[in-house]
Design an enzyme around this catalytic site. Sequence first.
Site, PDB file in Angstrom:
ATOM      1  N   HIS A  43       0.822  -1.212   0.000  1.00 38.33           N
ATOM      2  CA  HIS A  43       0.000   0.000   0.000  1.00 38.33           C
ATOM      3  C   HIS A  43       0.862   1.271   0.000  1.00 38.33           C
ATOM      4  CE1 HIS A  43      -4.169   0.718  -0.261  1.00 38.33           C
ATOM      5  NE2 HIS A  43      -4.472   0.969   0.979  1.00 38.33           N
ATOM      6  N   ASN A  90      -6.773   6.432   3.879  1.00 39.23           N
ATOM      7  CA  ASN A  90      -8.195   6.715   3.662  1.00 39.23           C
ATOM      8  C   ASN A  90      -8.541   8.188   3.693  1.00 39.23           C
ATOM      9  OD1 ASN A  90      -8.265   3.953   3.664  1.00 39.23           O
ATOM     10  ND2 ASN A  90      -9.778   3.754   5.292  1.00 39.23           N
ATOM     11  N   ASP A 115      -0.665   2.505  -5.450  1.00 36.51           N
ATOM     12  CA  ASP A 115      -0.644   1.064  -5.712  1.00 36.51           C
ATOM     13  C   ASP A 115      -1.962   0.610  -6.323  1.00 36.51           C
ATOM     14  OD1 ASP A 115      -2.322  -0.378  -3.128  1.00 36.51           O
ATOM     15  OD2 ASP A 115      -1.659   1.694  -2.891  1.00 36.51           O
ATOM     16  N   ASN A 136      -9.245   3.378  -1.637  1.00 31.01           N
ATOM     17  CA  ASN A 136      -9.762   4.344  -0.673  1.00 31.01           C
ATOM     18  C   ASN A 136      -9.042   5.685  -0.700  1.00 31.01           C
ATOM     19  OD1 ASN A 136     -11.828   2.702   0.300  1.00 31.01           O
ATOM     20  ND2 ASN A 136     -10.486   1.718   1.795  1.00 31.01           N
TER      21      ASN A 136
END
Length: 211
Positions: A43, A90, A115, A136
């Site tokens: 991530h 997020n 990513d 997100n």
Amino acid sequence: MKFLAFFKKKKKEEMLSEPVHGPVEYIIAGLGNPGKEYEYTRHNAGFLFMDVLSNHLHTPIDRLKFQALCGEAMIGGHRCLLMRPQTFMNLSGNAVGAAAAFYKIPPEHILIVFDDISLPFGTLRIRRKGSAGGHNGIKSIIYQLNSDQFPRIKIGVGDRADREEELKDYVLGQFSKAELDELKHELQTAVAAAELIVGGNIEQAMNQYSR
């Protein structure tokens, strides 16, 4: 470990960047999660890209502003704000949206690097605009900008071999040594693509570097 040396940030005294001038025209933001425990996770491919870009431009990205670590550099004659949002993935839009509002940067001049599990590992995809695709961080940026009309570079990290594995566990899993060794070449390619995009040559970047 020696194979991680490529991603290490240069010391400030090694940074000899071109002096910046003029108004900020572009934002380049790589997405990830702050904290050592997330540093080499899938991530955080966007953060790793920013490390490679920082070293390439000889520009530190270390000033806390807009809830992000920031730096500035000239790319193709354009003054660019470089960002690593510190809000966690997020809420990435909080940082990007604040900087865009402050500098009055239109979405078309905001390049986001992140990513993508839908792409095979070691591949890139460049787009002018588009939906969040379930990511997100991109959802947050679209919400804060009230637009999906921003270019992006997607870094393929591949999907789970075991479909029973939780997606959260997978994206927060660490790259292997072999993966990091291959990833560095893709990140260097992404830097070249980013330079083309800022220079107004996104079609060339898409044709040359999208896999």
